[in-house]
Design a protein around this motif. Sequence first.
Motif, PDB file in Angstrom:
ATOM      1  N   MET A   1       9.221 -28.658  45.817  1.00 55.80           N
ATOM      2  CA  MET A   1       9.764 -27.879  46.820  1.00 55.80           C
ATOM      3  C   MET A   1       9.932 -26.306  46.432  1.00 55.80           C
ATOM      4  O   MET A   1       9.920 -25.588  47.259  1.00 55.80           O
ATOM      5  N   ILE A   2      10.106 -26.088  45.331  1.00 52.83           N
ATOM      6  CA  ILE A   2      10.124 -24.781  44.718  1.00 52.83           C
ATOM      7  C   ILE A   2       8.962 -24.145  44.856  1.00 52.83           C
ATOM      8  O   ILE A   2       7.930 -24.548  44.209  1.00 52.83           O
ATOM      9  N   GLY A   3       8.825 -22.873  45.734  1.00 52.07           N
ATOM     10  CA  GLY A   3       7.437 -22.216  45.617  1.00 52.07           C
ATOM     11  C   GLY A   3       7.475 -21.136  44.861  1.00 52.07           C
ATOM     12  O   GLY A   3       7.840 -21.383  43.565  1.00 52.07           O
ATOM     13  N   GLU A   4       6.767 -19.758  45.064  1.00 51.46           N
ATOM     14  CA  GLU A   4       6.516 -18.952  44.293  1.00 51.46           C
ATOM     15  C   GLU A   4       7.982 -18.080  44.247  1.00 51.46           C
ATOM     16  O   GLU A   4       8.997 -18.378  44.598  1.00 51.46           O
ATOM     17  N   ASP A   5       8.062 -16.952  43.403  1.00 52.59           N
ATOM     18  CA  ASP A   5       9.138 -16.250  43.078  1.00 52.59           C
ATOM     19  C   ASP A   5       9.678 -15.787  44.450  1.00 52.59           C
ATOM     20  O   ASP A   5      11.209 -15.392  44.674  1.00 52.59           O
ATOM     21  N   ARG A   6       8.980 -15.086  45.354  1.00 49.83           N
ATOM     22  CA  ARG A   6       9.205 -14.487  46.510  1.00 49.83           C
ATOM     23  C   ARG A   6       8.777 -15.198  47.726  1.00 49.83           C
ATOM     24  O   ARG A   6       7.635 -15.906  47.573  1.00 49.83           O
ATOM     25  N   GLN A   7       9.370 -14.793  48.935  1.00 46.11           N
ATOM     26  CA  GLN A   7       8.914 -15.456  50.073  1.00 46.11           C
ATOM     27  C   GLN A   7       9.449 -14.608  51.317  1.00 46.11           C
ATOM     28  O   GLN A   7      10.465 -13.860  51.314  1.00 46.11           O
ATOM     29  N   ARG A   8       8.621 -14.465  52.173  1.00 47.65           N
ATOM     30  CA  ARG A   8       8.871 -13.737  53.543  1.00 47.65           C
ATOM     31  C   ARG A   8      10.099 -14.102  54.055  1.00 47.65           C
ATOM     32  O   ARG A   8      10.587 -15.243  54.023  1.00 47.65           O
ATOM     33  N   ILE A   9      10.970 -13.340  54.586  1.00 47.89           N
ATOM     34  CA  ILE A   9      12.260 -13.486  55.299  1.00 47.89           C
ATOM     35  C   ILE A   9      12.120 -14.590  56.469  1.00 47.89           C
ATOM     36  O   ILE A   9      12.792 -15.342  56.513  1.00 47.89           O
ATOM     37  N   ASP A  10      11.268 -14.310  57.076  1.00 50.85           N
ATOM     38  CA  ASP A  10      10.791 -15.213  58.154  1.00 50.85           C
ATOM     39  C   ASP A  10      10.748 -16.678  58.033  1.00 50.85           C
ATOM     40  O   ASP A  10      11.013 -17.430  58.669  1.00 50.85           O
ATOM     41  N   LYS A  11       9.735 -16.654  57.045  1.00 59.03           N
ATOM     42  CA  LYS A  11       9.429 -17.924  56.623  1.00 59.03           C
ATOM     43  C   LYS A  11      10.550 -18.524  55.828  1.00 59.03           C
ATOM     44  O   LYS A  11      10.748 -19.954  56.364  1.00 59.03           O
ATOM     45  N   TRP A  12      11.311 -17.729  55.200  1.00 60.17           N
ATOM     46  CA  TRP A  12      12.518 -18.629  54.317  1.00 60.17           C
ATOM     47  C   TRP A  12      13.836 -18.853  55.492  1.00 60.17           C
ATOM     48  O   TRP A  12      14.328 -20.186  55.037  1.00 60.17           O
ATOM     49  N   LEU A  13      13.879 -18.240  56.472  1.00 57.69           N
ATOM     50  CA  LEU A  13      14.967 -18.612  57.488  1.00 57.69           C
ATOM     51  C   LEU A  13      14.435 -19.853  58.182  1.00 57.69           C
ATOM     52  O   LEU A  13      15.263 -20.470  58.530  1.00 57.69           O
ATOM     53  N   PHE A  14      12.943 -19.849  58.453  1.00 56.63           N
ATOM     54  CA  PHE A  14      12.551 -20.868  59.263  1.00 56.63           C
ATOM     55  C   PHE A  14      12.639 -22.467  58.336  1.00 56.63           C
ATOM     56  O   PHE A  14      13.014 -23.251  58.908  1.00 56.63           O
ATOM     57  N   PHE A  15      12.365 -22.322  57.015  1.00 57.10           N
ATOM     58  CA  PHE A  15      12.490 -23.252  56.285  1.00 57.10           C
ATOM     59  C   PHE A  15      13.929 -23.689  55.712  1.00 57.10           C
ATOM     60  O   PHE A  15      14.032 -24.937  55.614  1.00 57.10           O
ATOM     61  N   SER A  16      14.635 -22.806  55.936  1.00 59.14           N
ATOM     62  CA  SER A  16      16.180 -23.241  55.436  1.00 59.14           C
ATOM     63  C   SER A  16      16.911 -23.634  56.854  1.00 59.14           C
ATOM     64  O   SER A  16      18.243 -23.988  56.780  1.00 59.14           O
ATOM     65  N   ARG A  17      16.038 -23.868  58.152  1.00 62.01           N
ATOM     66  CA  ARG A  17      16.620 -24.401  59.118  1.00 62.01           C
ATOM     67  C   ARG A  17      17.849 -23.462  59.596  1.00 62.01           C
ATOM     68  O   ARG A  17      18.687 -23.911  60.554  1.00 62.01           O
ATOM     69  N   ALA A  18      17.726 -22.178  59.469  1.00 60.82           N
ATOM     70  CA  ALA A  18      18.699 -21.268  60.050  1.00 60.82           C
ATOM     71  C   ALA A  18      18.207 -21.005  61.518  1.00 60.82           C
ATOM     72  O   ALA A  18      19.267 -20.873  62.491  1.00 60.82           O
ATOM     73  N   VAL A  19      16.844 -20.851  61.978  1.00 58.57           N
ATOM     74  CA  VAL A  19      16.421 -20.772  63.347  1.00 58.57           C
ATOM     75  C   VAL A  19      15.684 -22.035  63.690  1.00 58.57           C
ATOM     76  O   VAL A  19      14.942 -22.554  62.553  1.00 58.57           O
ATOM     77  N   LYS A  20      15.228 -22.080  64.738  1.00 53.32           N
ATOM     78  CA  LYS A  20      14.358 -23.255  65.062  1.00 53.32           C
ATOM     79  C   LYS A  20      12.832 -22.921  64.860  1.00 53.32           C
ATOM     80  O   LYS A  20      11.814 -23.761  64.784  1.00 53.32           O
ATOM     81  N   SER A  21      12.313 -21.454  65.027  1.00 55.31           N
ATOM     82  CA  SER A  21      10.759 -21.309  64.934  1.00 55.31           C
ATOM     83  C   SER A  21      10.822 -20.121  64.082  1.00 55.31           C
ATOM     84  O   SER A  21      11.939 -19.234  63.893  1.00 55.31           O
ATOM     85  N   ARG A  22       9.651 -19.876  63.419  1.00 54.23           N
ATOM     86  CA  ARG A  22       9.145 -18.715  62.722  1.00 54.23           C
ATOM     87  C   ARG A  22       9.401 -17.346  63.553  1.00 54.23           C
ATOM     88  O   ARG A  22       9.697 -16.369  63.183  1.00 54.23           O
ATOM     89  N   SER A  23       8.640 -17.499  64.996  1.00 61.85           N
ATOM     90  CA  SER A  23       8.637 -16.368  65.650  1.00 61.85           C
ATOM     91  C   SER A  23       9.986 -15.927  65.996  1.00 61.85           C
ATOM     92  O   SER A  23      10.203 -14.794  66.169  1.00 61.85           O
ATOM     93  N   LEU A  24      11.027 -17.092  66.445  1.00 70.69           N
ATOM     94  CA  LEU A  24      12.407 -16.618  66.499  1.00 70.69           C
ATOM     95  C   LEU A  24      12.877 -16.016  65.290  1.00 70.69           C
ATOM     96  O   LEU A  24      13.830 -15.029  65.464  1.00 70.69           O
ATOM     97  N   ALA A  25      12.503 -16.410  64.219  1.00 71.23           N
ATOM     98  CA  ALA A  25      12.913 -15.750  62.760  1.00 71.23           C
ATOM     99  C   ALA A  25      12.884 -14.492  62.801  1.00 71.23           C
ATOM    100  O   ALA A  25      13.569 -13.208  62.396  1.00 71.23           O
ATOM    101  N   ALA A  26      11.404 -14.106  63.180  1.00 72.69           N
ATOM    102  CA  ALA A  26      10.881 -12.737  63.233  1.00 72.69           C
ATOM    103  C   ALA A  26      11.881 -11.847  64.174  1.00 72.69           C
ATOM    104  O   ALA A  26      12.058 -10.635  63.869  1.00 72.69           O
ATOM    105  N   LYS A  27      12.011 -12.516  65.234  1.00 76.09           N
ATOM    106  CA  LYS A  27      12.868 -11.750  66.266  1.00 76.09           C
ATOM    107  C   LYS A  27      14.208 -11.156  65.924  1.00 76.09           C
ATOM    108  O   LYS A  27      14.619 -10.433  65.898  1.00 76.09           O
TER     109      LYS A  27
END
Length: 128
Positions: free
Chosen positions: A1-27
């Motif tokens: 489950m643990i990926g690399e050392d760094r990750q894009r914020i939109d992907k991280w918000l999507f994976f952590s279930r803070a938002v429903k979609s990656r495009s919504l995370a970017a917005k």
Amino acid sequence: MIGEDRQRIDKWLFFSRAVKSRSLAAKVVVAGRVRINRDKAAQASELVKPGDVLTITLEGRILVWKVLGCGTRRGPADEARLLYEDFSPTPTPKGEAVADAIPALREAGSGRPTKRERRQTDRLLGDD
């Protein structure tokens, strides 16, 4: 489950279930509702790493999360909770007044004024 050392914020918000979609995370990020270590995130491509503290404003709530790891997929909620530690302030229960709220200045037991009482006060004040 643990990926690399760094990750894009939109992907991280999507994976952590803070938002429903990656495009919504970017917005959400572009709208200025995400801070990484107190600095406002300007782009969805900004990187987060374990140890970063995120302050996220969503739907009138403020979430304060410490990043514990980077995700590899959007899995179940139990898996998503392993990506962060929650330091969010507890929300006030509905129906309870906020401690800073100023109560209305009315005499006890007077209740709401009737239409007749409102008209009389308007006449006394000269608001005809």
